[in-house]
Structure formats: C-alpha cells, structure tokens
Design a protein around this motif. Structure first.
Motif, PDB file in Angstrom:
ATOM      1  N   GLU A   1      43.878  44.261  39.146  1.00  0.00           N
ATOM      2  CA  GLU A   1      43.645  44.211  37.700  1.00  0.00           C
ATOM      3  C   GLU A   1      42.162  44.312  37.387  1.00  0.00           C
ATOM      4  N   VAL A   2      41.345  43.639  38.175  1.00  0.00           N
ATOM      5  CA  VAL A   2      39.894  43.677  37.962  1.00  0.00           C
ATOM      6  C   VAL A   2      39.353  45.089  38.178  1.00  0.00           C
TER       7      VAL A   2
ATOM      8  N   VAL B   1      34.253  39.759  42.283  1.00  0.00           N
ATOM      9  CA  VAL B   1      34.299  41.216  42.202  1.00  0.00           C
ATOM     10  C   VAL B   1      34.124  41.649  40.750  1.00  0.00           C
ATOM     11  N   ASP B   2      34.772  40.918  39.831  1.00  0.00           N
ATOM     12  CA  ASP B   2      34.637  41.161  38.393  1.00  0.00           C
ATOM     13  C   ASP B   2      33.168  41.099  37.982  1.00  0.00           C
ATOM     14  N   ARG B   3      32.486  40.053  38.414  1.00  0.00           N
ATOM     15  CA  ARG B   3      31.077  39.869  38.058  1.00  0.00           C
ATOM     16  C   ARG B   3      30.212  41.033  38.544  1.00  0.00           C
ATOM     17  N   MET B   4      30.462  41.462  39.775  1.00  0.00           N
ATOM     18  CA  MET B   4      29.642  42.540  40.339  1.00  0.00           C
ATOM     19  C   MET B   4      29.942  43.886  39.680  1.00  0.00           C
ATOM     20  N   LEU B   5      31.218  44.166  39.460  1.00  0.00           N
ATOM     21  CA  LEU B   5      31.564  45.422  38.789  1.00  0.00           C
ATOM     22  C   LEU B   5      31.054  45.424  37.355  1.00  0.00           C
ATOM     23  N   ASN B   6      31.091  44.264  36.700  1.00  0.00           N
ATOM     24  CA  ASN B   6      30.574  44.179  35.346  1.00  0.00           C
ATOM     25  C   ASN B   6      29.076  44.469  35.312  1.00  0.00           C
ATOM     26  N   GLN B   7      28.360  43.986  36.320  1.00  0.00           N
ATOM     27  CA  GLN B   7      26.923  44.242  36.381  1.00  0.00           C
ATOM     28  C   GLN B   7      26.638  45.725  36.605  1.00  0.00           C
ATOM     29  N   LEU B   8      27.390  46.353  37.506  1.00  0.00           N
ATOM     30  CA  LEU B   8      27.222  47.793  37.715  1.00  0.00           C
ATOM     31  C   LEU B   8      27.570  48.558  36.441  1.00  0.00           C
TER      32      LEU B   8
ATOM     33  N   CYS C   1      40.088  39.513  49.759  1.00  0.00           N
ATOM     34  CA  CYS C   1      39.577  39.293  48.401  1.00  0.00           C
ATOM     35  C   CYS C   1      40.663  38.806  47.436  1.00  0.00           C
ATOM     36  N   GLU C   2      41.512  37.926  47.927  1.00  0.00           N
ATOM     37  CA  GLU C   2      42.538  37.331  47.083  1.00  0.00           C
ATOM     38  C   GLU C   2      42.001  36.027  46.484  1.00  0.00           C
TER      39      GLU C   2
ATOM     40  N   LEU D   1      43.685  56.316  40.410  1.00  0.00           N
ATOM     41  CA  LEU D   1      43.412  55.461  39.259  1.00  0.00           C
ATOM     42  C   LEU D   1      43.063  56.292  38.026  1.00  0.00           C
ATOM     43  N   ALA D   2      42.434  57.427  38.247  1.00  0.00           N
ATOM     44  CA  ALA D   2      42.098  58.342  37.154  1.00  0.00           C
ATOM     45  C   ALA D   2      42.114  59.753  37.724  1.00  0.00           C
TER      46      ALA D   2
END
Length: 306
Positions: free
Chosen positions: A256-257, A216-223, A243-244, A170-171
């Motif tokens: 994408e998330v 997953v978006d919500r949790m990654l955003n919090q981290l 996780c679909e 990814l990077a």
C-alpha cells in the motif's frame, strides 16, 4: 559515461571493506568462490580492522579505496560487505583519481552512497551486486547470485523478466535511460548533499531490508517531496526483505505504501525485482543504459563493461 574494462581469467581483484567489517569465516568461504572464477585476490589493509561498527577508521578505509584504484595490477574492486560508513568517506574521495583509473567497482546496500557519488562525480559505471561476506559466504547461495559475476567477464546485455521472478506492473508504459539507485535509506541520505541522487530521465531502482512500512513511507515521501520520483523516466521496485510491520498493531502494508507513491507519479513502474537483499541477488550495472517495457514485463540492460 565511462565503462570499465572487463575481467579476464588470471586478473587480480581487490577486496575492501569501505563500511563495516566483514564476518571473517564467511569472507574466507567467499574467497574460494573467487578462486573458482580463476581470478587472483588482494585484500585491503583495513579488511580485518575494527573500529566500532567500522572496518577501521575513515582514513584507513579511504586509503584502501584509493590504493586499489591506483594500483595498475588491480582490475576490479569488490566490497566484502556493507553495514555502515561509506557516507563518512564520500567527501574525502579523490574522484579525479577514480576517473583517471576507471575499473570495476562492485557492492550494494551501504555501498549505494559510493555508487551514487562515484557515478555522478566521474561518470563511471559501477555494479550493484552481491558481496562476499554478506552473500557469497553464506551456507546456501542461489545459483543466479553467483552467476551475476559472469557479467564482469563478458559484453552481453542483461535481461530481467519473469523467468527470474514474478513481476507486477504498477503503472503501464515503456521507458529508457541510465540505471540509477540502490538502497532506499542510502538514496534518501544523499538528499541535501553534493552527492544528491540525480534521477532526471533515469530508470530509478530501489530496495531495502528490515524497514517497517512507516519507515519506507517516510523515505519515499522524502524522495517524492524532493522531486526524485517525478523526475525519473521509470521506476523499478526491487526487493524489500523483512519489511513487514513489527511493532505497530495498525499499519499500512508495504504494498500500500509503495503503490501510493509510485502510482501517483504516473511513471512506468514494475515491482518484484530480486535485486538487493534478496535471494537471488541479481546484479546490475549502475549508470548503464536500460529499457523497461511493462507490456512484456522486462528490463533489458546494456553491458556495464567494455
């Protein structure tokens, strides 16, 4: 950093359920696997208790944890399953006892809270690995899942590359540091507590199961807002089983998330590790030194035992 002593044939392994109760038939099946490893087994007293969704009340589960660490005949502690409940006892653990009697501690999923708390309070290397009722007791167990237990008996380093599963960069880049992480939901739940996950200069790994992309978006955003992604030296994106999108007609994909958050922090990152709620479930030592290299798509990890 404190490494526990390695296991030897004939040693005794303690089995506890610090979260939810295990499935008894699957647990019994898994115990025969431990016999194949030629170790003896001692069950915790709360392993067959039921208190709602917990394996006994908090005091019973806490007592089992303390007893197993205190008992000199116990050389390793393996969690029967995850579920829910370890965060409830984390604030009551005698971490000085654990530091005084360091030994192998093994599990994943809800056990993530204990991995994070124990490592940060004591420096003890613990093991994010397949559990008895949750994994080993199933009908069809991947050979690599079983082989993961071998790292407890030897001092060899671990290597994860594309011989195990396809990996996606990814990077680009290389990074090294101590491994920290586990279940994404549990890592997020440590934020704002005295056991808040420390990712600074660490290789952060995370996984989860049955969480829709928006969660997953919500949790990654919090981290991300807490600075945990930016502080990491590198990121290992592990398995996200089931996780679909399920209940939303319109949704971002899981990829994408994850890409949105991981790529924006510009840390070396690889996705696709079969670590967590996956088949196989590749075990790794939390707190051990590791190095990741995106050019070769590999992570090399030092032994978690001595």
């Amino acid at each position: 950093m404190i490494k526990p002593e390695k296991l030897n044939k004939g040693d005794t392994v303690g089995i506890i359920a610090p979260a939810s109760p295990p499935n008894e038939s699957k647990l019994n099946k898994a115990l025969s696997f431990l016999e194949e490893l030629e170790v003896n087994v001692k069950l915790g007293t709360s392993i067959r208790q039921r208190f709602g969704y917990l394996a006994g009340d908090d005091e019973s589960r806490l007592k089992d944890l303390h007893t197993m660490f205190r008992d000199p005949s116990i050389k390793a502690i393996i969690c029967a399953c995850g579920g829910y409940g370890t965060g409830r006892i984390a604030g009551k653990i005698d971490y000085s006892l654990l530091k005084k009697h360091p030994k192998i501690f093994w599990g994943y999923s809800d056990i993530t809270f204990l991995h994070t708390a124990i490592h940060q309070q004591t420096g003890l290397v613990t093991f994010h690995g397949p559990m008895l009722s949750s994994d080993i007791g199933k009908e069809d167990v991947h050979d690599l899942t079983k082989e993961s237990f071998k790292q407890l008996f030897q001092l060899d380093q671990l290597k994860y590359d594309e011989t195990i599963s396809p990996l996606t960069v990814l990077a680009a880049g290389s990074a090294e540091g101590r491994l920290i992480g586990g279940n994404l939901a549990l890592l997020t739940s440590t934020l704002g507590t005295k056991y808040e996950v420390d990712t600074k200069n660490k290789l952060l790994f995370f996984e989860d199961i049955d969480e829709e992309p928006y969660r997953v978006d919500r949790m990654l955003n919090q981290l991300h807002m807490a600075g945990k992604l930016e502080e990491a030296a590198g990121i290992l994106v592990c398995d996200f089983n089931g996780c679909e999108p399920k209940n939303r007609e319109e949704s971002l994909t899981l990829e994408e998330v994850i890409n949105d958050y991981v790529i924006r922090v510009n840390r070396p990152a690889i996705m696709g590790f079969k670590i967590g709620h996956s088949k196989p479930n590749f075990a790794i030592p939390v707190g051990a030194k590791a190095k990741m290299e995106t050019r070769n798509k590999e992570v090399v990890i030092e032994s978690g035992v001595k």
